[in-house]
Write an enzyme that holds these catalytic residues in place. Structure first.
Site, mmCIF file in Angstrom:
data_model
loop_
_atom_site.group_PDB
_atom_site.id
_atom_site.type_symbol
_atom_site.label_atom_id
_atom_site.label_comp_id
_atom_site.label_asym_id
_atom_site.label_seq_id
_atom_site.Cartn_x
_atom_site.Cartn_y
_atom_site.Cartn_z
ATOM 1 C CE LYS A 49 -2.367 -1.271 3.722
ATOM 2 N NZ LYS A 49 -3.317 -1.191 4.856
ATOM 3 C CE LYS A 51 -1.324 3.577 6.227
ATOM 4 N NZ LYS A 51 -2.461 3.625 7.163
HETATM 5 N N1 CTP Z 1 -9.319 6.102 13.148
HETATM 6 C C1 CTP Z 1 -10.196 6.931 13.836
HETATM 7 N N2 CTP Z 1 -9.786 8.190 14.227
HETATM 8 C C2 CTP Z 1 -8.524 8.604 13.961
HETATM 9 C C3 CTP Z 1 -7.614 7.766 13.266
HETATM 10 C C4 CTP Z 1 -8.051 6.494 12.882
HETATM 11 O O1 CTP Z 1 -11.350 6.571 14.086
HETATM 12 N N3 CTP Z 1 -8.162 9.838 14.327
HETATM 13 C C5 CTP Z 1 -9.793 4.800 12.713
HETATM 14 C C6 CTP Z 1 -9.765 4.668 11.191
HETATM 15 O O2 CTP Z 1 -10.930 5.270 10.646
HETATM 16 C C7 CTP Z 1 -9.728 3.159 11.009
HETATM 17 C C8 CTP Z 1 -8.914 2.690 12.245
HETATM 18 O O3 CTP Z 1 -8.915 3.790 13.174
HETATM 19 O O4 CTP Z 1 -11.040 2.615 11.086
HETATM 20 C C9 CTP Z 1 -7.485 2.323 11.888
HETATM 21 O O5 CTP Z 1 -6.960 3.431 11.205
HETATM 22 P P1 CTP Z 1 -5.469 3.554 10.687
HETATM 23 O O6 CTP Z 1 -5.478 3.854 9.232
HETATM 24 O O7 CTP Z 1 -4.643 2.420 11.145
HETATM 25 O O8 CTP Z 1 -5.014 4.878 11.518
HETATM 26 P P2 CTP Z 1 -4.607 6.303 11.028
HETATM 27 O O9 CTP Z 1 -4.267 7.090 12.247
HETATM 28 O O10 CTP Z 1 -5.666 6.884 10.116
HETATM 29 O O11 CTP Z 1 -3.284 5.971 10.197
HETATM 30 P P3 CTP Z 1 -2.542 6.749 9.006
HETATM 31 O O12 CTP Z 1 -2.268 8.151 9.439
HETATM 32 O O13 CTP Z 1 -1.270 5.930 8.794
HETATM 33 O O14 CTP Z 1 -3.465 6.678 7.803
#
Ligand code: CTP
Length: 136
Positions: A49, A51
Site C-alpha cells: 500500500k 505505507k
Molecule cells: N481512526 C479513527 N480516528 C482517527 C484515526 C483512525 O477513528 N483519528 C480509525 C480509522 O478510521 C480506522 C482505524 O482507526 O477505522 C485504523 O486506522 P489507521 O489507518 O490504522 O489509523 P490512522 O491514524 O488513520 O493511520 P494513518 O495516518 O497511517 O493513515
C-alpha cells in the site's frame, strides 16, 4: 442462563503507534457486540500500500491485545480477503472509520456494515511525523 448468541464484530487497519483515535474507534466497535476481531495489516501488505509503519506487525498486535478491547488479531495480507474472513470467522458486523464511508458497502451482502466517525486531530501519520521531527 444467557442463551443469546455471541455477536462478533470485525474491523481492519494498520493501528501504527496506537493512539487515542484508535482507542475510541475500538471502544465504540466493541460496544456493538461481544467479541472484537481485528484484521491487522501485515508488514508486506503495508509495503504493497506504500505505507511505512513505525511499529512491526508483532508490536502493533501486542498493543492492540494490551487494550483488552480486542479479542483476536489476524493478519490482513491483501484487499480481497474480507468476504472470506467474514464467513470463516462468523462475523455479524463489519466496522470502519468514516474515512472509508461507502467503500465497503458491498460487504453488506455478508454482514452488517457500520462506519463510525473518525476522531479529529490525530492520526498515525501525524504522530510518525512528529516523532521523526523530534529526533532530528
Ligand atoms: N481512526 C479513527 N480516528 C482517527 C484515526 C483512525 O477513528 N483519528 C480509525 C480509522 O478510521 C480506522 C482505524 O482507526 O477505522 C485504523 O486506522 P489507521 O489507518 O490504522 O489509523 P490512522 O491514524 O488513520 O493511520 P494513518 O495516518 O497511517 O493513515
Amino acid at each position: 442462563m444467557n442463551t443469546q448468541p455471541t455477536k462478533r464484530i470485525l474491523t481492519y487497519g494498520t493501528f501504527d503507534v496506537l493512539h487515542f483515535g484508535h482507542m475510541r474507534l475500538l471502544t465504540r466497535a466493541r460496544k456493538l457486540g461481544d467479541k472484537l476481531l481485528v484484521g491487522l495489516s501485515s508488514d508486506s501488505f503495508n509495503a504493497m500500500k506504500g505505507k511505512q509503519a513505525d511499529w512491526s506487525y508483532e508490536r502493533r498486535r501486542e498493543a492492540l491485545l494490551a487494550t483488552r478491547l480486542v479479542d483476536f488479531v489476524f493478519p490482513e495480507t491483501h484487499w480481497e480477503q474480507k468476504p472470506g474472513d467474514i464467513a470463516r470467522l462468523n462475523i455479524d458486523t463489519f466496522v470502519m472509520g468514516d474515512d472509508w464511508q461507502g467503500k465497503f458497502d458491498d460487504l453488506s451482502a455478508h454482514c452488517d456494515v457500520v462506519y463510525l466517525s473518525r476522531t479529529p486531530g490525530i492520526s498515525s501519520t501525524l504522530l510518525r511525523n512528529a516523532m521523526r521531527a523530534a529526533v532530528v
